[in-house]
Motif scaffolding. Sequence first.
Motif, mmCIF file in Angstrom:
data_model
loop_
_atom_site.group_PDB
_atom_site.id
_atom_site.type_symbol
_atom_site.label_atom_id
_atom_site.label_comp_id
_atom_site.label_asym_id
_atom_site.label_seq_id
_atom_site.Cartn_x
_atom_site.Cartn_y
_atom_site.Cartn_z
ATOM 1 N N ARG A 13 -4.254 3.138 16.513
ATOM 2 C CA ARG A 13 -5.629 2.654 16.516
ATOM 3 C C ARG A 13 -6.162 2.673 15.091
ATOM 4 N NH1 ARG A 13 -9.765 6.449 16.568
ATOM 5 N NH2 ARG A 13 -9.061 8.597 16.580
ATOM 6 N N PRO A 14 -7.097 1.804 14.758
ATOM 7 C CA PRO A 14 -7.617 1.736 13.392
ATOM 8 C C PRO A 14 -8.273 3.046 12.955
ATOM 9 C CG PRO A 14 -8.257 -0.213 14.627
ATOM 10 C CD PRO A 14 -7.661 0.749 15.612
ATOM 11 N N LEU A 15 -7.801 3.574 11.851
ATOM 12 C CA LEU A 15 -8.359 4.767 11.215
ATOM 13 C C LEU A 15 -8.518 4.463 9.731
ATOM 14 C CD1 LEU A 15 -6.186 7.551 12.903
ATOM 15 C CD2 LEU A 15 -8.591 7.044 13.343
ATOM 16 N N PRO A 16 -9.372 5.207 9.011
ATOM 17 C CA PRO A 16 -9.566 4.928 7.582
ATOM 18 C C PRO A 16 -8.259 5.034 6.789
ATOM 19 C CG PRO A 16 -11.267 6.396 8.387
ATOM 20 C CD PRO A 16 -10.254 6.268 9.482
ATOM 21 N N LEU A 19 -5.989 5.342 1.241
ATOM 22 C CA LEU A 19 -6.251 4.934 -0.134
ATOM 23 C C LEU A 19 -7.593 4.240 -0.323
ATOM 24 C CD1 LEU A 19 -2.673 3.701 -0.991
ATOM 25 C CD2 LEU A 19 -3.792 5.766 -1.818
ATOM 26 N N CYS A 20 -7.940 3.317 0.569
ATOM 27 C CA CYS A 20 -9.169 2.556 0.348
ATOM 28 C C CYS A 20 -10.301 2.901 1.310
ATOM 29 C CB CYS A 20 -8.894 1.051 0.409
ATOM 30 S SG CYS A 20 -8.566 0.430 2.075
ATOM 31 N N GLY A 21 -9.982 3.574 2.414
ATOM 32 C CA GLY A 21 -11.011 3.970 3.361
ATOM 33 C C GLY A 21 -11.373 2.925 4.402
ATOM 34 N N ILE A 22 -10.847 1.713 4.274
ATOM 35 C CA ILE A 22 -11.103 0.655 5.245
ATOM 36 C C ILE A 22 -10.138 0.857 6.425
ATOM 37 C CG2 ILE A 22 -11.034 -1.842 5.634
ATOM 38 C CD1 ILE A 22 -11.693 -2.152 2.639
ATOM 39 N N PRO A 23 -10.601 0.694 7.677
ATOM 40 C CA PRO A 23 -9.718 0.946 8.822
ATOM 41 C C PRO A 23 -8.379 0.191 8.739
ATOM 42 C CG PRO A 23 -11.956 0.648 9.573
ATOM 43 C CD PRO A 23 -11.952 0.314 8.104
ATOM 44 N N ALA A 24 -7.307 0.928 9.025
ATOM 45 C CA ALA A 24 -5.950 0.378 8.992
ATOM 46 C C ALA A 24 -5.208 0.788 10.259
ATOM 47 C CB ALA A 24 -5.203 0.884 7.765
ATOM 48 N N MET A 25 -4.431 -0.121 10.799
ATOM 49 C CA MET A 25 -3.633 0.170 11.993
ATOM 50 C C MET A 25 -2.233 0.678 11.641
ATOM 51 S SD MET A 25 -4.783 -3.021 14.413
ATOM 52 C CE MET A 25 -3.615 -2.594 15.675
ATOM 53 N N LEU A 26 -1.711 0.267 10.492
ATOM 54 C CA LEU A 26 -0.356 0.629 10.085
ATOM 55 C C LEU A 26 -0.317 2.071 9.593
ATOM 56 C CD1 LEU A 26 2.402 -0.757 9.825
ATOM 57 C CD2 LEU A 26 1.808 -1.327 7.486
ATOM 58 N N ARG A 27 0.780 2.769 9.850
ATOM 59 C CA ARG A 27 0.965 4.150 9.406
ATOM 60 C C ARG A 27 2.088 4.215 8.381
ATOM 61 N NH1 ARG A 27 -3.177 3.869 11.791
ATOM 62 N NH2 ARG A 27 -3.814 5.110 13.558
ATOM 63 N N ASP A 28 1.900 5.076 7.365
ATOM 64 C CA ASP A 28 2.928 5.228 6.339
ATOM 65 C C ASP A 28 4.030 6.166 6.830
ATOM 66 O OD1 ASP A 28 1.932 7.797 6.120
ATOM 67 O OD2 ASP A 28 1.077 7.515 4.123
ATOM 68 N N GLU A 29 4.939 6.563 5.926
ATOM 69 C CA GLU A 29 6.079 7.385 6.318
ATOM 70 C C GLU A 29 5.674 8.778 6.796
ATOM 71 O OE1 GLU A 29 5.153 8.131 2.101
ATOM 72 O OE2 GLU A 29 5.504 6.310 3.223
ATOM 73 N N LYS A 30 4.458 9.225 6.447
ATOM 74 C CA LYS A 30 3.956 10.532 6.899
ATOM 75 C C LYS A 30 2.976 10.361 8.060
ATOM 76 C CE LYS A 30 4.580 12.676 2.420
ATOM 77 N NZ LYS A 30 3.913 13.319 1.271
ATOM 78 N N ASN A 31 2.983 9.186 8.681
ATOM 79 C CA ASN A 31 2.143 8.842 9.830
ATOM 80 C C ASN A 31 0.644 8.868 9.498
ATOM 81 O OD1 ASN A 31 2.237 7.827 12.432
ATOM 82 N ND2 ASN A 31 1.716 9.809 13.321
ATOM 83 N N ARG A 32 0.296 8.588 8.235
ATOM 84 C CA ARG A 32 -1.102 8.487 7.824
ATOM 85 C C ARG A 32 -1.479 7.011 7.783
ATOM 86 N NH1 ARG A 32 -0.633 11.489 2.234
ATOM 87 N NH2 ARG A 32 1.057 10.002 2.231
ATOM 88 N N PRO A 33 -2.720 6.666 8.194
ATOM 89 C CA PRO A 33 -3.123 5.256 8.161
ATOM 90 C C PRO A 33 -3.136 4.721 6.733
ATOM 91 C CG PRO A 33 -4.978 6.660 8.758
ATOM 92 C CD PRO A 33 -3.787 7.541 8.673
ATOM 93 N N CYS A 34 -2.538 3.545 6.551
ATOM 94 C CA CYS A 34 -2.460 2.950 5.218
ATOM 95 C C CYS A 34 -2.159 1.454 5.350
ATOM 96 C CB CYS A 34 -1.364 3.617 4.404
ATOM 97 S SG CYS A 34 -1.299 3.067 2.697
#
Length: 77
Positions: A13-16, A19-34
């Motif tokens: 689900r979209p979370l900030p 890096l930029c604080g704008i909602p993102a659906m994609l998760r990076d390698e550490k499962n953080r929204p980015c």
Amino acid sequence: MAFLDWSDHNVGRPLPCRLCGIPAMLRDEKNRPCHMTCAHAQADGLIGGDDQGDALAVVVQMPTAPVIDLHTRRRIA
């Protein structure tokens, strides 16, 4: 440009974005929204750490249009 493999990353689900604080659906390698573009900009050294707002600090200098005298059609500035 750095190559980042996004083939096995999660979507949620979209979370900030981290890096930029704008909602993102994609998760990076550490499962953080980015956002993918934010992660690539960080990998290329265009933006720094995980502080929100850094991605917004990337500024592009736009050239200014020349000022033309309409009567003489010569450039003033």
